[in-house]
Design an enzyme around this catalytic site. Structure first.
Site, mmCIF file in Angstrom:
data_model
loop_
_atom_site.group_PDB
_atom_site.id
_atom_site.type_symbol
_atom_site.label_atom_id
_atom_site.label_comp_id
_atom_site.label_asym_id
_atom_site.label_seq_id
_atom_site.Cartn_x
_atom_site.Cartn_y
_atom_site.Cartn_z
ATOM 1 N N SER A 100 -10.598 -0.609 2.889
ATOM 2 C CA SER A 100 -9.848 -0.736 4.144
ATOM 3 C C SER A 100 -9.444 0.643 4.636
ATOM 4 O O SER A 100 -8.770 1.376 3.916
ATOM 5 C CB SER A 100 -8.569 -1.546 3.928
ATOM 6 O OG SER A 100 -8.878 -2.818 3.439
ATOM 7 N N GLU A 125 -4.960 3.894 6.251
ATOM 8 C CA GLU A 125 -4.602 3.641 4.861
ATOM 9 C C GLU A 125 -5.159 4.729 3.951
ATOM 10 O O GLU A 125 -4.563 5.063 2.925
ATOM 11 C CB GLU A 125 -5.150 2.263 4.453
ATOM 12 C CG GLU A 125 -4.424 1.638 3.289
ATOM 13 C CD GLU A 125 -5.338 1.340 2.130
ATOM 14 O OE1 GLU A 125 -5.218 2.040 1.122
ATOM 15 O OE2 GLU A 125 -6.167 0.412 2.240
ATOM 16 N N ARG A 180 0.828 -1.223 0.000
ATOM 17 C CA ARG A 180 0.000 0.000 0.000
ATOM 18 C C ARG A 180 0.860 1.272 0.000
ATOM 19 O O ARG A 180 0.495 2.283 0.601
ATOM 20 C CB ARG A 180 -0.937 0.017 1.225
ATOM 21 C CG ARG A 180 -1.976 -1.084 1.263
ATOM 22 C CD ARG A 180 -2.992 -0.935 0.139
ATOM 23 N NE ARG A 180 -4.139 -1.780 0.336
ATOM 24 C CZ ARG A 180 -4.208 -3.065 -0.040
ATOM 25 N NH1 ARG A 180 -3.185 -3.637 -0.651
ATOM 26 N NH2 ARG A 180 -5.304 -3.759 0.193
#
Ligand code: EPU
Length: 340
Positions: A240, A336, A166
């Site tokens: 997420s 995130e 990520r």
């Protein structure tokens, strides 16, 4: 057509959390040649900027005192092919899932596990999107971008992008510096199936398939995602909200002393990833509601807007979740999504 700069635009329809935030100025870019013109205006007016694609990974906690550059560049082009691969150049504003479906129709393999991820193609290298055993890094060839400050056009090779879990150079040292116009992909003519992720194998079993194809994998992923992850058109969310933390083996051992069942995935010899969703659930947050927002009932990694939530409310909820996970597990979760 000249570029249209609009003032005081509500970004509610442009973010999947469905949060109202007023952009000081807003411009839609639907021609690559317009990027330089918009950047010239930005330099002249000396205001901040925000590049927005599908708005599927951002939380607005305040109005956007900036010029929002909305990427609406479209087009999928087959550049070349050889025996093994096809090389495809995709404009950044293309919807990610439409691109995946296009690949499946053409029997271009590599992105089928990444079906149904919301957002645009241009955002995919930013956070190295990943799901069900596959990451963007396995299909990325290059990224074409325009420098926001100088209007220089540059092509980043795969290694230049510094992709990690990520993560990419565009989220770290080059943050805010580039407007991505195109992404180049190297896809496989002969598929390499990734079905090791337990849920995919289970789903494929249910489908009773004779000869496995990338279409089946895509269908399995769509079924799993639809059963667990809320559809942003129905319930605002940004996928997420937190990353799965990577921790030292000693941290895992300490948790296992009072919780033998904690899931984990080895990263290297000394570190493992522990699913944040598991810890959030076991800290008592799964399905919990706080005013107009809450933690999703089927996947605790996802925060949802039940309607009318402010970004500030969701941010406060995320802080409460992080505090409880820290108190229970001693682990600091990292957000995130990008917070504005
Ligand atoms: N789990 C729980 N409770 C929950 C959620 C998960 O106990 O509420 C446990 C599951 O039982 C399983 C483990 O956590 O043992 C992993 O769960 P899952 O397979 O659902 O994946 P995840 O780690 O929660 C990550 C990605 C997702 C991606 C899936 C599948 C991150 C931050 N998220 O979630 O990506 O779809 O794996 O590969 O890495 C996204 O980035 O927006 C996203 C949805």
């Amino acid at each position: 057509m000249k570029l249209q700069f609009e003032k005081n635009v509500d970004l509610l329809p442009h973010n999947t959390f469905g949060i109202s935030a007023i952009a000081k100025e807003f411009v839609r870019i639907d021609k690559s040649a317009h990027v330089e013109e918009a950047l010239e205006y930005l330099r002249k007016t000396k205001i901040n900027h925000l590049v927005l694609g599908g708005g599927s990974n951002i939380l607005f906690t305040q109005n956007v005192d900036a010029l929002v550059l909305q990427n609406r560049l479209f087009g999928i082009e087959l550049e070349k092919e050889d025996d093994m691969h096809v090389y495809v150049r995709v404009a950044a504003g293309e919807n990610w899932h439409n691109f995946v479906l296009h690949c499946i129709r053409n029997k271009w393999a590599g992105v089928e596990n990444l079906s149904l991820i919301p957002g645009c193609v241009g955002a995919s290298p930013m956070q190295n999107i990943g799901a069900y055993g596959v990451e963007m890094s396995s299909v990325l060839n290059y990224v074409e971008a325009v420098n926001i400050h100088t209007s220089e056009r540059h092509t980043f090779s795969l290694s230049d992008c510094e992709l990690g879990y990520r993560e990419s150079i565009f989220k770290r040292k080059e943050k805010g510096n580039w407007f991505i116009t195109h992404v180049g992909f190297k896809l496989n003519k002969r598929p390499v199936f990734h079905i090791e992720y337990g849920a995919i194998a289970d789903e494929l079993d249910k489908m009773e398939i004779d000869t496995l194809s990338i279409k089946h994998i895509s269908q399995a992923v769509i079924a799993i995602r639809s059963s667990k992850l809320p559809d942003p058109k129905i319930l605002g969310n940004a996928g997420s909200f937190f990353k799965n933390p990577t921790v030292d083996l000693s941290v895992l051992r300490a948790i296992q002393e009072h919780d033998e069942k904690v899931p984990f995935y080895p990263v290297d010899e000394n570190t493992v990833k522990i699913p944040a969703g598991y810890m959030i659930e076991h800290a008592g947050w799964k399905g919990k509601r706080a005013g107009n927002c809450g933690v999703h009932e089927k996947q605790a990694l996802v925060l949802v807007n039940y309607g009318g939530a402010t970004g500030h409310e969701i941010f406060t909820l995320s802080t409460a979740v992080m505090t409880d996970v820290k108190n229970k597990y001693g682990i600091e979760l990292e957000r995130e999504v990008n917070v504005w």
